[in-house]
Design a protein around this motif. Sequence first.
Motif, short mmCIF file in Angstrom:
data_model
loop_
_atom_site.label_atom_id
_atom_site.label_comp_id
_atom_site.label_asym_id
_atom_site.label_seq_id
_atom_site.Cartn_x
_atom_site.Cartn_y
_atom_site.Cartn_z
N LYS A 65 0.83 -1.20 0.00
CA LYS A 65 0.00 0.00 0.00
C LYS A 65 0.86 1.25 0.00
O LYS A 65 0.61 2.20 -0.76
N VAL A 96 -5.47 2.69 -4.48
CA VAL A 96 -5.32 1.57 -3.55
C VAL A 96 -6.58 1.42 -2.72
O VAL A 96 -7.15 2.41 -2.25
N THR A 127 -8.13 -1.29 0.58
CA THR A 127 -7.69 -2.29 1.56
C THR A 127 -8.91 -2.93 2.23
O THR A 127 -9.21 -2.64 3.39
#
Length: 308
Positions: free
Chosen positions: A49, A59, A61
């Motif tokens: 990341k 990105v 998550t």
Amino acid sequence: MRLVFMGTSSFALPSLEALAQSHHQILLVVSQPDRPRGRGKRLSPTPTKEKALNMGLPVITPQRVKEIEEKIKALQPHLIVVVSFGQILPPSTLKIPKLGCLNVHPSLLPKYRGAAPIQRAIMNGEKETGVTIMWMNEGLDQGDIFLQEKTDIDPDETYGELHDRLAVIGAKLLMKALEALEKGEKKAIPQREEEATYAPPIKKEETRLSWDKPAEEIHNLVRGLSPTPGATFPWSKGLLKILRTRIVEGVQGKPGEVIEADPKRGRLVVSCRKGGVEILQIQPPGKKTMDGASFVRGYRPKPGEIWR
């Protein structure tokens, strides 16, 4: 090609960098959520990341990949590339990309399937290993093989050193695989199940060093666990962590006996059940890593004392 990249640990970084420098388009980077790390247990991003953000790549998550399937579908990727991601991809995710999902795995599959292939190969005294580019399926590292590359393991090479070397090999092999795909060469060689071995995560009890073993076995354990989590054994002041050793032939003594601890020569040698090892790097509890000579000068172990 339009790619989604999934990675977490530092092993994924050379592959991410290689893709970012290529003519392929990284549509999205998927990594594990931030975790508490360090002594302060502060939330920190994964290496993947952090690298992706520094590159200006998008990105996300998620806790689970299933949560983002619709987002991935909307991107219409040709391929999902998975490198040291740490989550099992559900079958529905595997079906999204047009070409499939490729995984960069640091072993010569079907040997050492699982979470700790590099550590296990070294701990078992393997003389060679490698990287496999694999088409992912629902099984654990059981998909068809696209490409493989072998490399020798140096007798003194540590987990950390081999990890970094395989990460670079893996990135180069991944680019070869993508080049082949662009040419219409989609290899898929089934794994031989009868040759499969497994590399489960390292358990804490496996890191405890027993001097009642041959020097070669102890040496392989130490380098297979270096730099982390490290091979340890109880000491009068707490757990000592051994991070680098050298096999010494012809040593005779009781298992765990300090044979040599000379501040002038700077050697610290301990006897094993067969042979002995010179301790080159050691970390006392709560202290920084030091070489064997510094430990001898600072802590004054005596020849003849027994380390249990």
